[in-house]
Design an enzyme around this catalytic site. Structure first.
Site, PDB file in Angstrom:
ATOM      1  N   GLU A 166      -1.956   8.243  -1.677  1.00  0.00           N
ATOM      2  CA  GLU A 166      -0.977   7.153  -1.667  1.00  0.00           C
ATOM      3  C   GLU A 166      -0.038   7.242  -2.871  1.00  0.00           C
ATOM      4  O   GLU A 166       1.163   6.977  -2.740  1.00  0.00           O
ATOM      5  CB  GLU A 166      -1.693   5.804  -1.643  1.00  0.00           C
ATOM      6  CG  GLU A 166      -2.337   5.500  -0.299  1.00  0.00           C
ATOM      7  CD  GLU A 166      -2.989   4.126  -0.254  1.00  0.00           C
ATOM      8  OE1 GLU A 166      -2.936   3.408  -1.275  1.00  0.00           O
ATOM      9  OE2 GLU A 166      -3.562   3.774   0.799  1.00  0.00           O
ATOM     10  N   HIS A 200       0.196  -0.869   5.002  1.00  0.00           N
ATOM     11  CA  HIS A 200      -1.195  -1.267   5.205  1.00  0.00           C
ATOM     12  C   HIS A 200      -1.357  -2.245   6.376  1.00  0.00           C
ATOM     13  O   HIS A 200      -2.488  -2.633   6.699  1.00  0.00           O
ATOM     14  CB  HIS A 200      -1.746  -1.920   3.934  1.00  0.00           C
ATOM     15  CG  HIS A 200      -1.888  -0.974   2.778  1.00  0.00           C
ATOM     16  ND1 HIS A 200      -0.822  -0.577   2.003  1.00  0.00           N
ATOM     17  CD2 HIS A 200      -2.982  -0.349   2.264  1.00  0.00           C
ATOM     18  CE1 HIS A 200      -1.256   0.247   1.053  1.00  0.00           C
ATOM     19  NE2 HIS A 200      -2.552   0.406   1.197  1.00  0.00           N
TER      20      HIS A 200
END
Length: 318
Positions: A166, A200
């Site tokens: 990420e 997310h």
């Protein structure tokens, strides 16, 4: 590093000495690229039966985790290569200058340690609760948490693979594009993390698959809450990355925050057995350290995150 300095003189919108040249592309284009990167990261999860969760296949299944790690590793490689080619084509940077913007060279080990310590101040109360009240030092004396991280696939995903991939995608591959486009510093810090937070949202779908009995309103509230704190963390990680130019540092901070979770802000602390019927002084100590740590973090935010040698935005431009 002359090549990097020349690039910043040309494309850094906060440079004061001379009028910057027009950016090679707009900030809107940079944000579109960031959104595309996010899609490249998580869309493949739902294209293959090996990575796509179902009512009978959890995202926590080892086979799914392994397949997803392979997928995001490839996605990160593609996005890093794309950003490198853009920096080379539009900014005419040398390989060393590109590596600097990508946060991989110089390694910036000292700034990485400093921002990890800075972040630990925010968790002074939880660290006290874990190591002292819950006697977590016993586990670390045998390196049990480290061994579990390296052998349990969910821990490996949460504390190693997830933070590294990420940060490579949302910091290392993305922020150089915003610098090149002359996007305002404020939007770089506070708008671009929204893409990180939105990436997310797909967990809502996965949560509904594995928790069908949970009311949809509760599921939505859970996702909105997750969007909030991941966006907030994204802003913090952007700040640290631009201040230090250290990919290692933001990966370490991300992994540490995943390990700690959200701090307890009400109720009594518990011991290693989950018993709340312990001396109240343990709880008083926790909240005193929680407040003291937050205050220390605030007081040291600028000093501990400053890195004149490796930072991507000059200290006089904040």
């Amino acid at each position: 590093m002359p090549a990097l300095g020349e690039m910043l003189k040309k494309f850094n919108p906060w440079h004061k000495e001379e009028e910057p040249l027009p950016p090679p592309f707009t900030a809107s284009t940079a944000y579109l690229l960031l959104a595309l990167y996010a899609l490249i990261y998580f869309i493949p999860f739902y294209l293959s039966p090996t990575t796509r969760p179902s009512p009978t296949l959890s995202r926590d299944a080892p086979s799914v985790i392994r397949a997803r790690i392979r997928s995001v590793s490839l996605s990160c490689a593609i996005c890093t290569l794309t950003t490198s080619l853009i920096l080379s084509r539009y900014a005419s940077l040398s390989p060393s200058a590109i590596f600097h913007l990508l946060g991989v060279y110089p390694l910036a080990l000292i700034p990485a340690v400093k921002i990890l310590f800075l972040t630990a101040l925010l968790f002074l109360g939880p660290l006290y609760s874990y190591f002292i009240v819950e006697k977590g030092y016993k586990q670390w004396s045998t390196l049990l948490p480290l061994r579990e991280t390296l052998t349990e696939w969910t821990d490996y995903r949460n504390y190693i693979a997830g933070p590294i991939t990420e940060e490579i995608l949302f910091r290392s591959s993305s922020l150089p594009l915003l610098l090149l486009s002359q996007a305002p510093l404020s939007s770089t810090l506070f708008l671009s993390p929204l893409i990180f937070g939105l990436s997310h949202i797909h967990h809502f779908y996965e949560f509904r698959l594995t928790h069908p009995a949970t009311p949809i309103s509760a599921s939505l509230l859970r996702s909105v809450f997750q969007l909030g704190y991941t966006t907030l963390f994204g802003s913090y990680a952007n700040f640290l990355y631009l201040r230090t130019g250290s990919l290692l540092g933001v990966c370490a901070v991300h992994a540490f925050c995943n390990c700690m979770g959200l701090p307890q802000v009400w109720g009594r602390v518990t011991d290693e057995n989950g018993d709340k019927k312990i001396n109240r002084l343990w709880t008083v100590g926790y909240y005193v350290l929680l407040v003291a740590g937050a205050w220390s973090w605030y007081r040291n935010l600028w000093g501990l995150s400053e890195s004149v040698e490796t930072g991507l935005v000059g200290v006089d431009q904040w």
